[in-house]
Design an enzyme around this catalytic site. Sequence first.
Site, PDB file in Angstrom:
ATOM      1  N   ASP A   1       0.883  -1.155   0.000  1.00  0.00           N
ATOM      2  CA  ASP A   1       0.000   0.000   0.000  1.00  0.00           C
ATOM      3  C   ASP A   1       0.931   1.218   0.000  1.00  0.00           C
ATOM      4  O   ASP A   1       2.106   1.104   0.345  1.00  0.00           O
ATOM      5  CB  ASP A   1      -0.877  -0.030   1.254  1.00  0.00           C
TER       6      ASP A   1
ATOM      7  N   ASP B   1       0.050   5.104   0.967  1.00  0.00           N
ATOM      8  CA  ASP B   1      -0.101   6.065   2.060  1.00  0.00           C
ATOM      9  C   ASP B   1      -0.147   5.348   3.405  1.00  0.00           C
ATOM     10  O   ASP B   1      -0.977   4.473   3.630  1.00  0.00           O
ATOM     11  CB  ASP B   1      -1.368   6.903   1.862  1.00  0.00           C
TER      12      ASP B   1
ATOM     13  N   HIS C   1     -10.996   5.879  -8.238  1.00  0.00           N
ATOM     14  CA  HIS C   1     -12.432   5.966  -8.003  1.00  0.00           C
ATOM     15  C   HIS C   1     -12.767   6.275  -6.550  1.00  0.00           C
ATOM     16  O   HIS C   1     -11.975   6.030  -5.657  1.00  0.00           O
ATOM     17  CB  HIS C   1     -13.094   4.642  -8.412  1.00  0.00           C
TER      18      HIS C   1
END
Length: 184
Positions: A11, A13, A95
């Site tokens: 991942d 952040d 999104h």
Amino acid sequence: MPNAPRVVILDRDGVINHDSDAYIKSLEEWIPYPSSIEAIARLSRAGWQVAIATNQSGIARGYYDEATLAKMHGELERLVAAAGGEIAHIAYCPHGPDDGCTCRKPLPGLLEEIGTALGLDSLEGSWMVGDSLRDLQAGEAMGCRSALVRTGKGNHTEAKATGLENAKVFNDLAAFADWLLDQA
């Protein structure tokens, strides 16, 4: 898993760079953990393919655009290269949570993209490293092993302690890299 692909999916952040509840909206706000850059480079130099799977709903929310995101990712790749490593692929979901896409974690679409980009039939046995349960769920849907880091939202995720039964927990990405490289 002797034939597992040597892939670590991260991942972004909270794992590679400082996170913000107000979103990381510019290159100036993108502040990497120095130990994470070196950890990525060490994994890469040791023969691991390092990829990134990151939800970036700030694009859908209008906080920044894809060109700004590209600048952040370009800087990440530059820093890792300067440390002697390489990022194999960066997959991101632009999104919002209600857009009905198939790529937003915890759905596995970003990991499917990574597997295709790396030419792999399966990510089973790879590692998914994140600071939230949704990161680990996306990895588990693809057969990845899970590692939670305590940076970013990781301490909060660990305190909830649900869904972490199969995850290894580390203080940060550097500690995970130390452990993984010691396994060989």
